[in-house]
Design a protein around this motif. Structure first.
Motif, PDB file in Angstrom:
ATOM      1  N   ALA A   1       4.525  -3.958 -19.012  1.00 47.36           N
ATOM      2  CA  ALA A   1       4.232  -5.102 -19.884  1.00 47.36           C
ATOM      3  C   ALA A   1       3.434  -6.180 -19.162  1.00 47.36           C
ATOM      4  O   ALA A   1       2.565  -6.839 -19.766  1.00 47.36           O
ATOM      5  CB  ALA A   1       5.535  -5.683 -20.429  1.00 47.36           C
ATOM      6  N   ILE A   2       3.697  -6.368 -17.868  1.00 50.24           N
ATOM      7  CA  ILE A   2       2.993  -7.427 -17.139  1.00 50.24           C
ATOM      8  C   ILE A   2       1.759  -6.885 -16.405  1.00 50.24           C
ATOM      9  O   ILE A   2       1.084  -7.614 -15.688  1.00 50.24           O
ATOM     10  CB  ILE A   2       3.917  -8.122 -16.124  1.00 50.24           C
ATOM     11  N   GLY A   3       1.491  -5.589 -16.600  1.00 50.46           N
ATOM     12  CA  GLY A   3       0.299  -5.011 -15.980  1.00 50.46           C
ATOM     13  C   GLY A   3       0.522  -4.490 -14.583  1.00 50.46           C
ATOM     14  O   GLY A   3      -0.451  -4.245 -13.850  1.00 50.46           O
ATOM     15  N   GLY A   4       1.782  -4.302 -14.185  1.00 55.05           N
ATOM     16  CA  GLY A   4       2.087  -3.730 -12.880  1.00 55.05           C
ATOM     17  C   GLY A   4       1.978  -4.727 -11.739  1.00 55.05           C
ATOM     18  O   GLY A   4       1.643  -5.896 -11.931  1.00 55.05           O
ATOM     19  N   VAL A   5       2.283  -4.240 -10.552  1.00 61.43           N
ATOM     20  CA  VAL A   5       2.176  -5.054  -9.336  1.00 61.43           C
ATOM     21  C   VAL A   5       0.727  -4.991  -8.856  1.00 61.43           C
ATOM     22  O   VAL A   5       0.144  -3.900  -8.780  1.00 61.43           O
ATOM     23  CB  VAL A   5       3.129  -4.533  -8.238  1.00 61.43           C
ATOM     24  N   LYS A   6       0.162  -6.175  -8.538  1.00 62.46           N
ATOM     25  CA  LYS A   6      -1.250  -6.227  -8.158  1.00 62.46           C
ATOM     26  C   LYS A   6      -1.408  -6.450  -6.655  1.00 62.46           C
ATOM     27  O   LYS A   6      -0.771  -7.333  -6.080  1.00 62.46           O
ATOM     28  CB  LYS A   6      -1.992  -7.348  -8.887  1.00 62.46           C
ATOM     29  N   LEU A   7      -2.233  -5.620  -6.043  1.00 61.01           N
ATOM     30  CA  LEU A   7      -2.633  -5.820  -4.655  1.00 61.01           C
ATOM     31  C   LEU A   7      -4.029  -6.425  -4.672  1.00 61.01           C
ATOM     32  O   LEU A   7      -4.962  -5.822  -5.213  1.00 61.01           O
ATOM     33  CB  LEU A   7      -2.626  -4.496  -3.892  1.00 61.01           C
ATOM     34  N   MET A   8      -4.179  -7.617  -4.086  1.00 60.85           N
ATOM     35  CA  MET A   8      -5.439  -8.331  -4.168  1.00 60.85           C
ATOM     36  C   MET A   8      -5.961  -8.655  -2.776  1.00 60.85           C
ATOM     37  O   MET A   8      -5.189  -8.861  -1.834  1.00 60.85           O
ATOM     38  CB  MET A   8      -5.275  -9.615  -4.995  1.00 60.85           C
ATOM     39  N   VAL A   9      -7.285  -8.689  -2.663  1.00 62.07           N
ATOM     40  CA  VAL A   9      -7.948  -8.996  -1.394  1.00 62.07           C
ATOM     41  C   VAL A   9      -9.036 -10.021  -1.649  1.00 62.07           C
ATOM     42  O   VAL A   9      -9.499 -10.188  -2.788  1.00 62.07           O
ATOM     43  CB  VAL A   9      -8.562  -7.717  -0.765  1.00 62.07           C
ATOM     44  N   PRO A  10      -9.464 -10.729  -0.595  1.00 63.00           N
ATOM     45  CA  PRO A  10     -10.587 -11.673  -0.780  1.00 63.00           C
ATOM     46  C   PRO A  10     -11.827 -10.936  -1.289  1.00 63.00           C
ATOM     47  O   PRO A  10     -12.081  -9.785  -0.910  1.00 63.00           O
ATOM     48  CB  PRO A  10     -10.806 -12.228   0.630  1.00 63.00           C
ATOM     49  N   GLU A  11     -12.574 -11.594  -2.118  1.00 63.35           N
ATOM     50  CA  GLU A  11     -13.730 -10.963  -2.764  1.00 63.35           C
ATOM     51  C   GLU A  11     -14.745 -10.455  -1.745  1.00 63.35           C
ATOM     52  O   GLU A  11     -15.364  -9.407  -1.935  1.00 63.35           O
ATOM     53  CB  GLU A  11     -14.380 -11.954  -3.724  1.00 63.35           C
ATOM     54  N   ASP A  12     -14.900 -11.208  -0.629  1.00 57.67           N
ATOM     55  CA  ASP A  12     -15.891 -10.791   0.355  1.00 57.67           C
ATOM     56  C   ASP A  12     -15.422  -9.599   1.203  1.00 57.67           C
ATOM     57  O   ASP A  12     -16.211  -9.030   1.964  1.00 57.67           O
ATOM     58  CB  ASP A  12     -16.257 -11.967   1.267  1.00 57.67           C
ATOM     59  N   GLN A  13     -14.144  -9.214   1.084  1.00 48.51           N
ATOM     60  CA  GLN A  13     -13.617  -8.053   1.806  1.00 48.51           C
ATOM     61  C   GLN A  13     -13.328  -6.879   0.867  1.00 48.51           C
ATOM     62  O   GLN A  13     -12.816  -5.850   1.295  1.00 48.51           O
ATOM     63  CB  GLN A  13     -12.330  -8.431   2.558  1.00 48.51           C
ATOM     64  N   TYR A  14     -13.679  -7.063  -0.390  1.00 49.79           N
ATOM     65  CA  TYR A  14     -13.347  -6.051  -1.397  1.00 49.79           C
ATOM     66  C   TYR A  14     -14.020  -4.709  -1.099  1.00 49.79           C
ATOM     67  O   TYR A  14     -13.391  -3.646  -1.188  1.00 49.79           O
ATOM     68  CB  TYR A  14     -13.758  -6.552  -2.784  1.00 49.79           C
ATOM     69  N   ASP A  15     -15.288  -4.717  -0.771  1.00 47.03           N
ATOM     70  CA  ASP A  15     -16.021  -3.465  -0.540  1.00 47.03           C
ATOM     71  C   ASP A  15     -15.425  -2.674   0.626  1.00 47.03           C
ATOM     72  O   ASP A  15     -15.280  -1.443   0.558  1.00 47.03           O
ATOM     73  CB  ASP A  15     -17.501  -3.746  -0.282  1.00 47.03           C
ATOM     74  N   LYS A  16     -15.098  -3.378   1.711  1.00 43.18           N
ATOM     75  CA  LYS A  16     -14.497  -2.710   2.861  1.00 43.18           C
ATOM     76  C   LYS A  16     -13.123  -2.137   2.500  1.00 43.18           C
ATOM     77  O   LYS A  16     -12.795  -1.004   2.868  1.00 43.18           O
ATOM     78  CB  LYS A  16     -14.364  -3.683   4.037  1.00 43.18           C
TER      79      LYS A  16
END
Length: 256
Positions: A46-61
């Motif tokens: 219902a809440i969309g699961g647990v989110k793992l997030m990273v800084p946008e500038d490190q997303y590609d790596k």
């Protein structure tokens, strides 16, 4: 700092595992909504699961690292490698190191003649470090381990009971190193590989027999002592198929 979601899961522990892997690569990670899922697991969807997030500038790596995990690859600054190839290569290198150590312990004179030692996978620097370590091992193995009468009397009258140190006078690393090389020598006598005659697996170990414990001597001693007698025969045990087997002669043949 702008954050971007890189992974969503219904299990917080999965995000923590990936978080640890990404942080080992120097990537900052943040986990959101895990507390709510821990308290109310059925609300995860219902809440969309647990989110793992990273800084946008490190997303590609971070994406590259997670893709490598999915592809069962290892990634470093030099590139990407198949995990199976990397593990097999590491095992082959470790076998060569144990091979050289076994040779040096059978012929210590080679410690002063490194040019006669054949190597394929280890570097010259690694060989030098190995020889230095083996020289230290040789010194420890030649130590006089028998305490004098005076030392025993002194230690026995000492309330610290330091006499126990005379039972194993060398560092723990010495005995671990000694056991590793001895097991390698049993496993690969003459530097050949012992494999299971039933399934051809090389995942074998020379130890107490398992399949052959119900033999006449085993039952005889069990009846006399009125307790189950431990296995008294030593054979190779295959951890792949679970069979025990004997090798008549240690040789370079795969099957005996």
């Amino acid at each position: 700092m702008n954050l971007k979601t890189i992974h969503i899961s219904n299990m917080p522990i999965e995000c923590h595992i990936l978080k640890g892997r990404l942080e080992s690569e120097g990537i900052e990670c943040y986990i959101f909504d895990e507390n709510l899922v821990w308290v109310h697991p059925f609300r995860s969807v219902a809440i969309g699961g647990v989110k793992l997030m990273v800084p946008e500038d490190q997303y590609d790596k971070a994406k590259q690292v997670l893709q490598a995990i999915q592809d069962v690859n290892l990634v470093d600054d030099a590139g990407s490698y198949a995990m199976e190839d990397a593990v097999n290569g590491a095992m082959e290198k470790e076998d060569e190191i144990l091979h050289i150590k076994s040779i040096l312990r059978h012929d210590p004179e080679l410690l002063d003649q490194p040019e006669k030692i054949e190597k394929k996978l280890i570097s010259t620097k690694e060989l030098e470090d190995l020889i230095t370590a083996e020289k230290q091992f040789l010194k420890l193995s030649q130590r006089d381990k028998t305490p004098s009468i005076g030392e025993l009397i002194h230690e026995l009258t000492d309330f610290n009971f330091d006499v126990l140190k005379n039972l194993r006078p060398n560092p723990t690393e010495y005995y671990l190193e000694k056991e590793d090389v001895e097991n390698f020598t049993h496993q690969k006598k003459d530097f050949g590989i012992v494999s299971c005659p039933h399934c051809a697996s090389t995942n074998v170990r020379f130890d107490d027999a398992i399949d052959y414990k119900w033999d006449i001597p085993y039952l005889f001693f069990s009846l006399i002592t009125m307790v189950p007698f431990p296995p008294i025969r030593h054979k190779y045990h295959c951890f792949n198929c679970g069979k025990d087997f004997k090798v008549k002669h240690h040789s370079n043949q795969n099957n005996s």
